[in-house]
Enzyme design. Sequence first.
Site, mmCIF file in Angstrom:
data_model
loop_
_atom_site.group_PDB
_atom_site.id
_atom_site.type_symbol
_atom_site.label_atom_id
_atom_site.label_comp_id
_atom_site.label_asym_id
_atom_site.label_seq_id
_atom_site.Cartn_x
_atom_site.Cartn_y
_atom_site.Cartn_z
ATOM 1 N N ASN A 1 0.850 -1.185 0.000
ATOM 2 C CA ASN A 1 0.000 0.000 0.000
ATOM 3 C C ASN A 1 0.892 1.244 0.000
ATOM 4 O O ASN A 1 1.590 1.508 0.984
ATOM 5 C CB ASN A 1 -0.908 -0.041 1.238
ATOM 6 N N PHE A 2 0.877 1.977 -1.093
ATOM 7 C CA PHE A 2 1.730 3.165 -1.204
ATOM 8 C C PHE A 2 1.196 4.331 -0.365
ATOM 9 O O PHE A 2 1.891 5.317 -0.183
ATOM 10 C CB PHE A 2 1.843 3.582 -2.681
ATOM 11 N N LYS A 3 -0.045 4.231 0.096
ATOM 12 C CA LYS A 3 -0.681 5.323 0.856
ATOM 13 C C LYS A 3 -0.444 6.645 0.143
ATOM 14 O O LYS A 3 -0.580 6.720 -1.079
ATOM 15 C CB LYS A 3 -0.188 5.309 2.307
ATOM 16 N N HIS B 1 -10.312 0.502 3.784
ATOM 17 C CA HIS B 1 -9.055 0.573 4.525
ATOM 18 C C HIS B 1 -9.295 1.336 5.829
ATOM 19 O O HIS B 1 -10.146 2.226 5.886
ATOM 20 C CB HIS B 1 -7.975 1.266 3.680
ATOM 21 N N GLU C 1 -6.404 -6.011 9.519
ATOM 22 C CA GLU C 1 -5.424 -5.004 9.940
ATOM 23 C C GLU C 1 -5.902 -4.321 11.222
ATOM 24 O O GLU C 1 -6.779 -3.453 11.153
ATOM 25 C CB GLU C 1 -5.249 -3.924 8.872
ATOM 26 N N ILE D 1 -1.217 -0.228 12.960
ATOM 27 C CA ILE D 1 -0.834 0.298 11.641
ATOM 28 C C ILE D 1 0.249 1.376 11.793
ATOM 29 O O ILE D 1 0.140 2.282 12.612
ATOM 30 C CB ILE D 1 -2.066 0.868 10.896
ATOM 31 N N GLY E 1 2.049 -3.129 10.854
ATOM 32 C CA GLY E 1 3.340 -3.310 11.528
ATOM 33 C C GLY E 1 4.223 -4.388 10.914
ATOM 34 O O GLY E 1 5.222 -4.796 11.527
ATOM 35 N N ALA F 1 2.690 -1.470 4.247
ATOM 36 C CA ALA F 1 3.025 -0.126 3.747
ATOM 37 C C ALA F 1 4.416 0.264 4.233
ATOM 38 O O ALA F 1 5.420 -0.001 3.565
ATOM 39 C CB ALA F 1 1.976 0.885 4.181
ATOM 40 N N SER F 2 4.493 0.865 5.432
ATOM 41 C CA SER F 2 5.744 1.502 5.873
ATOM 42 C C SER F 2 6.957 0.567 5.868
ATOM 43 O O SER F 2 8.071 1.019 5.573
ATOM 44 C CB SER F 2 5.558 2.121 7.268
HETATM 45 O O1 G3P Z 1 -2.590 -1.135 4.241
HETATM 46 C C1 G3P Z 1 -1.424 -1.403 4.916
HETATM 47 C C2 G3P Z 1 -1.350 -0.698 6.196
HETATM 48 O O2 G3P Z 1 -2.432 -0.069 6.701
HETATM 49 C C3 G3P Z 1 -0.378 -1.189 7.175
HETATM 50 O O3 G3P Z 1 0.497 -0.146 7.288
HETATM 51 O O4 G3P Z 1 2.663 0.857 7.683
HETATM 52 O O5 G3P Z 1 1.726 -0.787 9.308
HETATM 53 O O6 G3P Z 1 2.537 -1.569 7.083
HETATM 54 P P1 G3P Z 1 1.934 -0.440 7.880
#
Ligand code: G3P
Length: 226
Positions: free
Chosen positions: A11-13, A95, A143, A148, A183, A204-205
């Site tokens: 997810n590139f957000k 999301h 999620e 997150i 996470g 994402a991150s």
């Molecule tokens: O959609 C993926 C997301 O919400 C998780 O974010 O940064 O915890 O990988 P992250």
Amino acid sequence: MKTPRPLIIINFKAYSETTGAKASALVKSLEAVYLNYRVDVIAAVQTADIYRIAQVSKTPVFAQHMDLIGPGANTGFILPESVVDAGASGVLINHAEHQVPMDTIEKTVERAKKLKLTTVVCVADAAQAKAVAVFEPDYIAFEPPELIGGDISVSTAKPEVITECLKKIRLTTIKTELLVGAGVKTRKDLEISMRLGAKGVLVASGIVCAKNPAEVLMSWVAEING
Ligand code: G3P
């Protein structure tokens, strides 16, 4: 026995590193991993970047959201048909950062199916997974919102809920696969999720904010492929 082929949806957000020209460059660098390893990689990008990326990329591109509008006088909303025309092959729905009511989830899944878009519905817990399974999206992504963007992964903090989500889904349908996210930072997170029955992760991150995203992605899948 060979580990099943994982699915990693990135997810590139809307990070500054993941929009515009930087988004295409990032997809191209991740694509090398997708093309050379036994892994499915999908980039869920900003709507404005779908067309640009789809033009240059073999990596499937998903939209991060779409609206339940039809063609016509609907300024500023995301028309599902435009998402398809731009080159997306799937869509994230509900999301944690863009939640919609349950009846909107249902109708969006229906609409996406008509347009042959792959559907990924995000849920916060097992009860929501159960409710959404009735709509039979292609994927349900569990999620927990509180994890997150943090450093504690869903597979460490809530492995029992991953199992519970899968159980709830399987009581209703065998058509929907489970993804987990929040996470996710290491190969181990991916491995644990898959051992618990998930098809892969929504991340994402852990990838897009890494110094070298392609290197991180490769380190996760090189082991699985080894
Ligand atoms: O959609 C993926 C997301 O919400 C998780 O974010 O940064 O915890 O990988 P992250």
